[in-house]
Design a protein around this motif. Sequence first.
Motif, PDB file in Angstrom:
ATOM      1  N   TYR A   1     -14.312   5.157   5.734  1.00 44.07           N
ATOM      2  CA  TYR A   1     -13.656   6.366   5.249  1.00 44.07           C
ATOM      3  C   TYR A   1     -12.587   6.848   6.216  1.00 44.07           C
ATOM      4  O   TYR A   1     -11.449   7.160   5.812  1.00 44.07           O
ATOM      5  CB  TYR A   1     -14.705   7.460   5.026  1.00 44.07           C
ATOM      6  CG  TYR A   1     -14.114   8.822   4.740  1.00 44.07           C
ATOM      7  CD1 TYR A   1     -13.574   9.112   3.487  1.00 44.07           C
ATOM      8  CD2 TYR A   1     -14.058   9.798   5.735  1.00 44.07           C
ATOM      9  CE1 TYR A   1     -13.020  10.352   3.228  1.00 44.07           C
ATOM     10  CE2 TYR A   1     -13.497  11.037   5.489  1.00 44.07           C
ATOM     11  CZ  TYR A   1     -12.976  11.316   4.236  1.00 44.07           C
ATOM     12  OH  TYR A   1     -12.420  12.535   3.994  1.00 44.07           O
TER      13      TYR A   1
ATOM     14  N   SER B   1      -6.162   7.311  -0.836  1.00 42.21           N
ATOM     15  CA  SER B   1      -6.854   6.352   0.049  1.00 42.21           C
ATOM     16  C   SER B   1      -7.450   5.192  -0.722  1.00 42.21           C
ATOM     17  O   SER B   1      -7.773   4.138  -0.139  1.00 42.21           O
ATOM     18  CB  SER B   1      -7.970   7.077   0.813  1.00 42.21           C
ATOM     19  OG  SER B   1      -7.427   8.106   1.613  1.00 42.21           O
ATOM     20  N   ASP B   2      -7.628   5.356  -2.036  1.00 43.54           N
ATOM     21  CA  ASP B   2      -8.218   4.291  -2.843  1.00 43.54           C
ATOM     22  C   ASP B   2      -7.368   3.035  -2.891  1.00 43.54           C
ATOM     23  O   ASP B   2      -7.835   1.980  -3.338  1.00 43.54           O
ATOM     24  CB  ASP B   2      -8.456   4.804  -4.272  1.00 43.54           C
ATOM     25  CG  ASP B   2      -9.542   5.860  -4.325  1.00 43.54           C
ATOM     26  OD1 ASP B   2     -10.319   5.961  -3.350  1.00 43.54           O
ATOM     27  OD2 ASP B   2      -9.593   6.611  -5.331  1.00 43.54           O
TER      28      ASP B   2
ATOM     29  N   GLU C   1       0.832  -1.208   0.000  1.00 39.82           N
ATOM     30  CA  GLU C   1       0.000   0.000   0.000  1.00 39.82           C
ATOM     31  C   GLU C   1       0.872   1.266   0.000  1.00 39.82           C
ATOM     32  O   GLU C   1       0.563   2.249  -0.695  1.00 39.82           O
ATOM     33  CB  GLU C   1      -0.944   0.013   1.196  1.00 39.82           C
ATOM     34  CG  GLU C   1      -2.050  -1.012   1.155  1.00 39.82           C
ATOM     35  CD  GLU C   1      -1.581  -2.388   1.591  1.00 39.82           C
ATOM     36  OE1 GLU C   1      -0.371  -2.514   1.954  1.00 39.82           O
ATOM     37  OE2 GLU C   1      -2.392  -3.324   1.551  1.00 39.82           O
TER      38      GLU C   1
ATOM     39  N   TYR D   1      -5.914  13.627  -1.171  1.00 43.30           N
ATOM     40  CA  TYR D   1      -5.759  12.523  -0.223  1.00 43.30           C
ATOM     41  C   TYR D   1      -6.725  11.397  -0.553  1.00 43.30           C
ATOM     42  O   TYR D   1      -6.405  10.206  -0.399  1.00 43.30           O
ATOM     43  CB  TYR D   1      -6.022  13.028   1.201  1.00 43.30           C
ATOM     44  CG  TYR D   1      -4.760  13.303   1.997  1.00 43.30           C
ATOM     45  CD1 TYR D   1      -4.518  12.600   3.174  1.00 43.30           C
ATOM     46  CD2 TYR D   1      -3.823  14.221   1.557  1.00 43.30           C
ATOM     47  CE1 TYR D   1      -3.366  12.851   3.905  1.00 43.30           C
ATOM     48  CE2 TYR D   1      -2.682  14.477   2.276  1.00 43.30           C
ATOM     49  CZ  TYR D   1      -2.440  13.783   3.458  1.00 43.30           C
ATOM     50  OH  TYR D   1      -1.307  14.010   4.181  1.00 43.30           O
ATOM     51  N   SER D   2      -7.923  11.761  -0.981  1.00 41.85           N
ATOM     52  CA  SER D   2      -8.951  10.739  -1.256  1.00 41.85           C
ATOM     53  C   SER D   2      -8.509   9.800  -2.369  1.00 41.85           C
ATOM     54  O   SER D   2      -8.841   8.601  -2.338  1.00 41.85           O
ATOM     55  CB  SER D   2     -10.274  11.412  -1.621  1.00 41.85           C
ATOM     56  OG  SER D   2     -10.109  12.252  -2.764  1.00 41.85           O
TER      57      SER D   2
ATOM     58  N   LYS E   1      -5.033   5.452   7.666  1.00 35.86           N
ATOM     59  CA  LYS E   1      -3.962   4.630   7.105  1.00 35.86           C
ATOM     60  C   LYS E   1      -3.148   5.421   6.063  1.00 35.86           C
ATOM     61  O   LYS E   1      -1.928   5.247   5.940  1.00 35.86           O
ATOM     62  CB  LYS E   1      -4.549   3.366   6.466  1.00 35.86           C
ATOM     63  CG  LYS E   1      -4.996   2.335   7.479  1.00 35.86           C
ATOM     64  CD  LYS E   1      -5.506   1.093   6.780  1.00 35.86           C
ATOM     65  CE  LYS E   1      -5.848   0.012   7.797  1.00 35.86           C
ATOM     66  NZ  LYS E   1      -4.647  -0.492   8.483  1.00 35.86           N
ATOM     67  N   THR E   2      -3.830   6.300   5.312  1.00 35.41           N
ATOM     68  CA  THR E   2      -3.133   7.123   4.322  1.00 35.41           C
ATOM     69  C   THR E   2      -2.134   8.051   5.009  1.00 35.41           C
ATOM     70  O   THR E   2      -0.995   8.209   4.546  1.00 35.41           O
ATOM     71  CB  THR E   2      -4.136   7.949   3.509  1.00 35.41           C
ATOM     72  OG1 THR E   2      -5.046   7.054   2.843  1.00 35.41           O
ATOM     73  CG2 THR E   2      -3.430   8.816   2.457  1.00 35.41           C
ATOM     74  N   ARG E   3      -2.548   8.680   6.117  1.00 31.90           N
ATOM     75  CA  ARG E   3      -1.636   9.555   6.866  1.00 31.90           C
ATOM     76  C   ARG E   3      -0.436   8.782   7.383  1.00 31.90           C
ATOM     77  O   ARG E   3       0.704   9.257   7.333  1.00 31.90           O
ATOM     78  CB  ARG E   3      -2.371  10.229   8.021  1.00 31.90           C
ATOM     79  CG  ARG E   3      -3.338  11.316   7.587  1.00 31.90           C
ATOM     80  CD  ARG E   3      -3.676  12.232   8.760  1.00 31.90           C
ATOM     81  NE  ARG E   3      -4.315  11.501   9.833  1.00 31.90           N
ATOM     82  CZ  ARG E   3      -5.643  11.361   9.980  1.00 31.90           C
ATOM     83  NH1 ARG E   3      -6.460  11.927   9.084  1.00 31.90           N
ATOM     84  NH2 ARG E   3      -6.145  10.686  10.987  1.00 31.90           N
TER      85      ARG E   3
ATOM     86  N   ARG F   1      -9.535   4.464   6.245  1.00 36.57           N
ATOM     87  CA  ARG F   1      -8.648   4.645   5.088  1.00 36.57           C
ATOM     88  C   ARG F   1      -7.877   5.970   5.176  1.00 36.57           C
ATOM     89  O   ARG F   1      -6.708   6.068   4.797  1.00 36.57           O
ATOM     90  CB  ARG F   1      -9.466   4.603   3.799  1.00 36.57           C
ATOM     91  CG  ARG F   1      -9.867   3.188   3.394  1.00 36.57           C
ATOM     92  CD  ARG F   1     -10.560   3.168   2.075  1.00 36.57           C
ATOM     93  NE  ARG F   1     -11.876   3.800   2.155  1.00 36.57           N
ATOM     94  CZ  ARG F   1     -12.604   4.164   1.121  1.00 36.57           C
ATOM     95  NH1 ARG F   1     -12.125   4.003  -0.089  1.00 36.57           N
ATOM     96  NH2 ARG F   1     -13.796   4.713   1.277  1.00 36.57           N
ATOM     97  N   LYS F   2      -8.534   6.990   5.661  1.00 37.26           N
ATOM     98  CA  LYS F   2      -7.889   8.296   5.821  1.00 37.26           C
ATOM     99  C   LYS F   2      -6.741   8.209   6.813  1.00 37.26           C
ATOM    100  O   LYS F   2      -5.645   8.765   6.589  1.00 37.26           O
ATOM    101  CB  LYS F   2      -8.931   9.305   6.298  1.00 37.26           C
ATOM    102  CG  LYS F   2      -8.429  10.727   6.430  1.00 37.26           C
ATOM    103  CD  LYS F   2      -9.575  11.640   6.844  1.00 37.26           C
ATOM    104  CE  LYS F   2      -9.089  13.066   7.041  1.00 37.26           C
ATOM    105  NZ  LYS F   2     -10.199  13.960   7.473  1.00 37.26           N
TER     106      LYS F   2
ATOM    107  N   TYR G   1      -6.436   1.355  -0.465  1.00 36.79           N
ATOM    108  CA  TYR G   1      -6.864   0.456   0.605  1.00 36.79           C
ATOM    109  C   TYR G   1      -8.203  -0.172   0.239  1.00 36.79           C
ATOM    110  O   TYR G   1      -8.969   0.377  -0.567  1.00 36.79           O
ATOM    111  CB  TYR G   1      -6.962   1.211   1.927  1.00 36.79           C
ATOM    112  CG  TYR G   1      -5.606   1.678   2.431  1.00 36.79           C
ATOM    113  CD1 TYR G   1      -4.736   0.775   3.032  1.00 36.79           C
ATOM    114  CD2 TYR G   1      -5.209   3.008   2.271  1.00 36.79           C
ATOM    115  CE1 TYR G   1      -3.488   1.197   3.479  1.00 36.79           C
ATOM    116  CE2 TYR G   1      -3.976   3.434   2.710  1.00 36.79           C
ATOM    117  CZ  TYR G   1      -3.115   2.525   3.306  1.00 36.79           C
ATOM    118  OH  TYR G   1      -1.889   2.931   3.741  1.00 36.79           O
TER     119      TYR G   1
END
Length: 442
Positions: free
Chosen positions: A396, A387-388, A365, A383-384, A402-404, A399-400, A390
Amino acid sequence: MIFLKNFPKLFLLCFISLNSQNQAKLKLNNSFLFTFQKDSYLITNDSLFCITENKKNFPLPLNLKISDYKFVSNDSVGYLKNRSNGIIYSFDGNKFKRLDRSFALNSQNFSFSFIYNNNLMDFGGYGLHTFKNNITYFDFDKKETELYPQISSHSDSPDPRHKLIGQLIDDCLYVGPGYGVYRDQESPQDNFSFINDYWKFSFKKSRWEKLGEGEVNISFPFYGTINDFYENTLVISEGGVYQCNILNNILIYYPNANLNIIKTLNRDSDEYKFTYNKFHNKFYFVVNKTNGFIELLSFEKNEFLGTEKQYSKLYETNSNVLYPIILISILMLLFIMSIYLKLKVKNTHKIARKINGIKEDMKLEDFKILTKLLESSPNFINYSELSDVYSEHLGYESRKKKTRQSILSLEEYLTQKLKIKYPVFEFRKNKEDKREKQIRII
């Protein structure tokens, strides 16, 4: 009578008919040559001689309150004035008439004098321990000399100077080189020098404009000028003879001019005695004699100047002077911009070169997010979109989060493993949707 037309080219002013007392008076005392309309004149020992025509009542006895002379004229009117300004006489070809109720000001020696709109005016000069850079005019009503107003500040005006090259053309005064002082130096009154720049003053705008810089091969004080020499200024010096056209930026050099005559010219208080008569096409010179007497010489124009002319620019214009500076500035700016742009893409290039090794070192990822950042560089990405990577079954917020975490892991990896300078990423809010956060690689 002194009547040059019927005499040989070279003759002595002390004639046999003059007695010894008159001969003594014709020594080097205060002689002066000038031309008005079709005739040329010699002032010496309180007498006025016409040297081009046998005029009635000449020589004319004089009783002028002037010690150092300057003559200014146009086609219709002539003025004899004190060289330092103040005392002014009109001249009609036969007599002088005093116009002022002043005195010798001693403030504008060797100024450039001219007639503009029937006004007798001066620029520059030296006197009372200072060089001048202002314009004065004679007020015919007050019968006194006044300052002419200007809008330009002193810093946007020519440096003070005297014995200068000047021209008046239409509604503009043109000022060239002269001996004076640079105002922006330390102890200016102790550091006089030759100033080699050119300026234009517009009488309609009352403003000065610098035209450029350039030297004429003359040395102070060994030169003199003849103004309105075929609408130009003729500079006669011991090093050469030049014709200056400031308006059109033209310098004409006469390589075959008779310099031997110039070296013998009578020079009293740094002023040479010569004049040019365009109607007779002749130069007239007062030269020194070893026995203390003066001698008058006349030369046809081509006989004195020669026929060969060499043309060149009189000065480098402001645009020409500034061009190298502007070019260098542009090149430096382009160089700085290129470095800046290289720095901006340097991180992406460094990452791309080692992408295969990076893929083996990090989670799938994290690698996918890094790939998306590389693909969007140098643009920002939402950012969105990151996040895709994941699974969709995650919520939401999850995923947000985990992205950070992935971005923090990527920054730590890239700064430690690839030695990329911190910060690696740049953040901002989406310009169209302030709720959305964006990121890109610096």
